[in-house]
Motif scaffolding. Structure first.
Motif, short mmCIF file in Angstrom:
data_model
loop_
_atom_site.label_atom_id
_atom_site.label_comp_id
_atom_site.label_asym_id
_atom_site.label_seq_id
_atom_site.Cartn_x
_atom_site.Cartn_y
_atom_site.Cartn_z
N CYS A 110 1.04 4.03 -3.02
CA CYS A 110 0.82 5.47 -2.77
C CYS A 110 2.00 6.30 -3.26
O CYS A 110 1.81 7.37 -3.85
CB CYS A 110 0.57 5.72 -1.29
N ASP A 111 3.22 5.81 -3.03
CA ASP A 111 4.40 6.50 -3.53
C ASP A 111 4.40 6.55 -5.06
O ASP A 111 4.76 7.57 -5.66
CB ASP A 111 5.68 5.82 -3.05
N ILE A 132 1.77 6.51 -7.04
CA ILE A 132 0.74 7.46 -7.46
C ILE A 132 1.24 8.89 -7.30
O ILE A 132 1.06 9.72 -8.20
CB ILE A 132 -0.57 7.24 -6.69
N ASP A 133 1.90 9.19 -6.19
CA ASP A 133 2.44 10.52 -5.98
C ASP A 133 3.49 10.87 -7.04
O ASP A 133 3.51 11.98 -7.57
CB ASP A 133 3.05 10.65 -4.58
N ALA A 138 0.83 -1.20 0.00
CA ALA A 138 0.00 0.00 0.00
C ALA A 138 0.87 1.26 0.00
O ALA A 138 0.58 2.22 -0.73
CB ALA A 138 -0.93 -0.01 1.21
N ASP A 139 1.93 1.26 0.80
CA ASP A 139 2.84 2.41 0.83
C ASP A 139 3.53 2.60 -0.52
O ASP A 139 3.66 3.72 -1.01
CB ASP A 139 3.89 2.24 1.93
N LYS A 171 1.75 11.60 -10.30
CA LYS A 171 1.13 12.92 -10.28
C LYS A 171 2.17 14.00 -10.55
O LYS A 171 1.91 14.95 -11.28
CB LYS A 171 0.44 13.18 -8.94
#
Length: 68
Positions: free
Chosen positions: A42-43, A45-46, A38-39, A49
């Motif tokens: 998220c990294d 996706i960041d 999950a971490d 972006k």
């Protein structure tokens, strides 16, 4: 721009699929592996972006130069 958008969408789709497979196949009952995936997701996706924002800025700059 369409090529970069497709690449980013492909990376995100692949990451989502990989994360889902990892969560499904994970035999770690304590949830440590799930938290790590999950971490990582998220990294990712960041990071995506940020890259998309850079591409957007470059496109805007190119359009502004073309109008002048």
């Amino acid at each position: 721009m369409k090529k970069e958008t497709k690449i980013i969408a492909g990376v995100l789709a692949g990451a989502a699929l990989g994360a889902a497979v990892a969560l499904i196949l994970s035999s770690d009952k304590s949830g440590d592996m799930k938290d790590k995936v999950a971490d990582w997701f998220c990294d990712l996706i960041d990071s995506s972006k940020d890259k998309l924002a850079d591409v957007t800025d470059r496109v805007k700059d190119t359009i502004a130069k073309a109008r002048v």
